[in-house]
Scaffold this motif. Structure first.
Motif: not given
Length: 789
Positions: A567, A572, A580, A582-583, A585-586, A588-589, A592
């Motif tokens: 990021e 991002s 995606s 969207a670092w 998101t990775y 935190d979950d 994904r």
């Protein structure tokens, strides 16, 4: 083993007990005490390799049923104790010691400082590491990466301890940045397997699962020491031996674990001090003689089949399997028939009668498994050796049959998984095409750098930023002085790690130590526990959840560190299509990440659902179902000549009988580059590491004796367009130990002898350092300062 003797550095004393047993329990207790593991954390051991626990951070041997109370071994305990230790590295240590002062400490001393607790930045003005915030650390990484003239000036190293999730995110970051420079620990261990097997059977992995060991009647173990490197494997071998399977050890060193084993889980063996014999046949080829030995076995099997045809007896070859599932057999057999027995015997160092005995064992076996470790893979001819072993197994249809197959036993717990999810400097077009479809950005298409090429590029100032996801690059690699200089030429070195090691002290002009969670520790994001997955040596994928509180509140997970580096460097935002970038998101979950792994790799379909099952799931391996992903669509016999004009042969021509061939090996108190303690009890070495194992007859020939101290000089002679050039490296201060090893051969521990391997001495077709075949000369020396530690 020679007679007992003691030096100030330690002692040499024959070990008469079986592998494991009470000795293992004693060392389990000793390691828990040495690491100051709190009594309340002892329960951690009972969660190791369990469905609701964590995967062992040590070796890649698979788990049987996840139901036994004890799913750990002595070396697994050492790995867990190293993570669960109560010892901490804080700023106080870095304030007291400069980097130069820390560099003078041994690898064992560095390990004993304990867990790292906060990110640190190297301060060149004071030669100390100083605290740095996570935000500033990631900003420094981003600044240096953005300043490079092109992405290939960065290299992204990966250790086999990294999870599938961290490894996939890491390669996604590096490829989004624009490079395929992925030097990884596979390049130094089983790369010959990964490069050799696809042309033979269509996949660079093993073809067996644990169930096959229940049905095998012959198991051939090449270049492997399970008692030290994969102790839980001994449990399987013990069961095989007890039901009557023939187990064969093929190794220059006769190892205790393959002689007899006392299971700590067997009350009778523990109470009666008894043990189970494992191997019934021992072959000790000369160091580097495995190729000639395997080819000799194949030649003898062909002769046995010829004799059967001549007498109308049952065929030895599986002619139906060969006709339906293979190609290249005629060229292969023509090459075998033309090969000289004299050459095979001379190069293997094994008597013909012994080879014929093993050929009979193999020919009578209905279900044969061949296993191997780095004793096979770290030679110049390692790819040819593995392909010759595949040839031997194909001759009798021992691939794709229950209870039979190829079984490369990997080292670190997820080294195979890293490669499966994209840590590959030579990616296929099909993989890159799928990455583009999923993530919507153009992939770098040119091949990247492996470990040896990365060191050379750093030395040439072509690679300027080095990022290490785990591992101990400076110590794991060959040609130590060259490697050190290469790392020090970098603008920035970054190490993501749990404990202090030498790679943090051999650094670039700028350097970061980024401490991470261990596999035994709870990893929560927004209050939700995150599990990570690994792939073992037999292609089983399963989930791991830590149970201990983190060693420090300032630690981040590997996934979080990679996501935040990405990021900071790339920004991002949503990608094109389903994928995606969207670092956060990775970060935190992790589910994904697994969803997107499943989009890239069909074999990971329904990833999150399938890891919910106890034990996880098995990735399909084509040869198990007689599916051969080769150019011909069939398994391929690949002939190879015995190489006689080699660097070792040229060195022997120059130096005569005094030229020895050295193999590097681990001690029992060691895992890869991590030194847990200074004993190697199965080989009778206590309190020291600077030893060389040598045949007594060679001692006599050299006019030396056990206990003498010597210096070692490697003499690697290459033919450069018809001009011979000798490369010399030195390592001083080793004590000679008389040992059961073939004439002309030596054994010694790494990393102490890594510096003897020239950077250019690599396996043909794999690039693996030739650490198991180093031509050397011995000369009188002196005990080093600090003894043989």
């Amino acid at each position: 083993m020679g007679t007992k003797h003691t030096e100030a550095a330690g002692r040499i004393e024959p070990y008469t007990h079986p592998a494991a047993g009470w000795g293992a329990l004693k060392y389990v207790a000793l390691n828990l005490w040495r690491e100051r593991v709190a009594a309340g954390k002892y329960g951690t051991l009972f969660a190791q390799n369990q469905p609701d626990g964590f995967d062992c951070p040590g070796c890649a041997w698979p788990d049987r049923e996840h139901s036994s109370t004890f799913e750990f071994c002595e070396n697994g305990v050492k790995a867990v104790a190293a993570e669960a230790t109560s010892k901490r590295v804080t700023n106080d240590l870095f304030s007291r010691y400069s980097v130069t002062e820390l560099l003078a400490q041994s690898d064992y001393e560095l390990e004993q400082h304990g867990r790292l607790t906060a990110p640190m930045r190297y301060d060149a003005a004071t030669d100390h590491y100083v605290p740095v915030s996570w935000d500033d650390a990631f900003a420094l990484v981003a600044r240096e990466l953005k300043a490079l003239a092109h992405p290939d000036q960065a290299a992204f190293y990966t250790s086999g301890r990294a999870s599938n999730e961290a490894a996939f995110l890491y390669q996604l970051f590096a490829r989004a940045y624009g490079t395929n420079n992925f030097p990884d620990c596979s390049n130094m261990c089983h790369e010959a397997t990964s490069r050799g097997l696809p042309a033979s059977v269509g996949v660079g992995k093993g073809t067996v699962v644990l169930e096959d060991f229940e049905h095998a009647d012959v198991i051939m173990i090449f270049g492997q020491n399970p008692a030290t490197n994969h102790p839980r494997m001994l449990g399987e071998l013990r069961d095989c031996a007890r039901r009557g399977a023939t187990i064969v050890s093929i190794n220059p060193l006769r190892e205790r674990g393959l002689e007899r084993f006392a299971s700590p889980q067997d009350p009778v063996e523990m109470i009666t001090l008894s043990s189970t014999p494992i191997a019934s046949l021992f072959l000790q080829p000369r160091v580097g003689g495995d190729f000639a030995l395997i080819k000799a076995l194949a030649k003898r099997v062909l002769e046995l089949d010829d004799a059967a045809v001549a007498t109308n007896a049952a065929r030895v070859l599986d002619v139906a399997f060969i006709a339906e599932h293979t190609t290249g057999f005629d060229a292969f057999t023509a090459d075998l028939r033309a090969e000289s027995w004299d050459v095979l015997l001379a190069e293997s160092g094994v008597p013909r009668a012994t080879i014929e005995q093993l050929a009979q064992v193999y020919a009578k076996g209905e279900r044969v498994i061949a296993t191997w470790g780095m004793g096979i893979t770290q030679h110049k001819n390692s790819v040819a050796t593995i392909q010759m072993l595949a040839n031997l197994m194909l001759m009798r249809g021992n691939i794709g049959r229950l209870g039979a197959g190829l079984c490369p036993v990997r080292g670190h717990s997820n080294v195979q998984g890293n490669r499966t999810v994209g840590i590959e400097e030579r990616p296929t077009d099909a993989f890159l095409d799928r990455m583009e479809q999923v993530f919507g950005f153009e992939q770098p298409r040119h091949h990247g750098l492996d470990v040896v090429a990365t060191i050379a590029a750093m030395a040439a100032k072509e690679v300027k930023v080095f990022v290490g996801l785990g591992g101990n690059f400076a110590v794991a690699t060959p040609d130590t002085e060259v490697t050190y200089a290469a790392l020090r030429s970098c603008a920035l070195t970054v190490n993501i790690t749990t404990k202090l090691n030498r790679s943090h002290l051999v650094h670039g002009r700028a350097a970061l130590i980024l401490p991470t969670l261990g596999r035994t520790e709870i990893d929560e994001r927004q209050g939700v526990p995150q599990g990570v997955t690994v792939e073992d040596s037999m292609s089983m994928v399963h989930v791991s959840y830590g149970i201990n509180q983190p060693a420090s509140p300032d630690l981040l997970s590997e996934v979080a560190i990679v996501a935040r580096m990405a990021e900071a460097t790339l920004g991002s935002g949503p990608g094109v299509g389903r994928g995606s970038l969207a670092w956060a998101t990775y970060r935190d979950d992790y589910a994904r990440i697994r969803d997107d792994i499943a989009l890239v790799f069909d074999d990971f379909h329904d990833y999150n659902e399938r890891i919910a099952a106890p034990g996880g799931f098995h990735l399909p391996v084509g040869p198990r179902q007689m599916k051969w992903r080769t150019a011909s669509g069939k398994a391929t016999f690949i002939p190879h000549a015995v190489a006689v004009d080699t660097p070792i042969a040229r060195a022997r021509q120059r130096h005569g009988d005094k030229l020895m061939v050295m193999m590097t090996t681990r001690s029992h108190d060691q895992y890869n580059t991590t030194i847990y303690a200074l004993d190697d009890r199965y080989r009778g070495v206590f309190g020291m590491r600077r030893v060389i194992f040598i045949n007594q007859a060679d001692l006599d020939m050299l006019g030396m004796k056990a206990g003498d101290w010597v210096d070692v000089r490697s003499v690697w002679v290459e033919d450069d367009d018809g001009v011979e050039r000798e490369t010399v490296r030195r390592a001083d201060g080793f004590m000679l130990v008389a040992y059961d090893i073939p004439r002309g051969c030596l054994g010694a521990y790494y990393p102490e002898t890594n510096g003897l391997v020239p950077l250019a001495s690599v396996a043909d077709g794999a690039g693996t350092p030739t650490s198991k075949s180093i031509p050397v000369l011995l000369s009188p020396g002196a005990m080093p300062a600090g003894g043989g530690r």
